[in-house]
Design an enzyme around this catalytic site. Sequence first.
Site: not given
Length: 375
Positions: A366, A332
């Site tokens: 991401e 992330c």
Amino acid sequence: MAIPVVDPARYDQQLEAKRERITRDFARFSPPTLEVYPSPPSHYRQRCEFRIWHEGDDLFYAMFEIQESEAGPEEPKKKTKRVIRLDEYPVASRRINELMPALLDAIRGVPLLRRKLFQVEFLTTLAGEALVTLVYHRPLDEAWEAEARRLQETLGVMIIGRARKQRLVLERDHVWERLTVEGREFVYQQVENSFTQPNAEICRSMLAWAREVTRGSQAGDLVELYCGNGNFTVALAENFRRVLATEISRTSVASARENLAANGLDNVTVGRMSAEEFAAALQGEKGGRRVAEWALDDYDFTTVLVDPPRAGLDEASCRQLSGYERIVYISCNPDTLADNLERLTETHAITRFALFDQFPWTHHCECGVLLERRD
């Protein structure tokens, strides 16, 4: 924080900017062509939280924007918070947007429900199931509970009330999300105030990608670190002989075990342990009852999956990962991912590389990386 400005007509433009950034920032690793998975341009978040702002008889949802004021050459910039009123929130799911005005209309004339209410949290599913948490700066009593039960029935939702040292669950503390991936339906318990993937459509893309890059692994075993509520664990179990997954959060471990049962999986073990402790256990440097029960010597770990927090992996974890034939890294935070790849690409080559637009209209990205050991 900045409030995202949603403009569906410009979605492809903002996604292309992310693709260019990730391609440029990771070019030094010579990865394959970046696979890009778009999000719905609006109404993509299944969970959100808002402050409740009271002005006289009115109340509304609010977020805060941090602004920096100009200062002299030797003076630090001053930061101020600006209240942003939200009558709708295109980032949130359509179900949340339906509930936002309905909730305020229902409690505006009910002092027991609106007094000292300072935050509302919504957790929804693609099918429209909704859990609403009302957070107060005062104790909650039986009179509040009676009004909250009426509100629950009026809105067709489940309600939780929270205050200092109080958590009143009127029905249950979770929703059940159902995600269809490659023609298979996976069921997930998602617990209030616990981490779950916020963008359900992107989550489906991530699960499909992870299933694809690990297909053909049935002869070996998977070890998973930071497994959360078993999001990837459930979807990947059939690709491996056995799976051992670890997570430090008690709530997430309990939820992961519920999800294994709900999906009828019997080749997975989920244990509560930090990634650092588990790495030590694999090296034979940590023992104890839990480690003995896992019978680590019976596994043949060919693949490791990691989905770490924004801080990424420490040096010891990177060193331990280098011992596996294949590494699936879900990140992330591209910055810490790049730092970790400096270490991991000493022994492994990047053979798949993906960008998942989990948070449109923000700078966040991401990424998914498959690394395979060099010959």
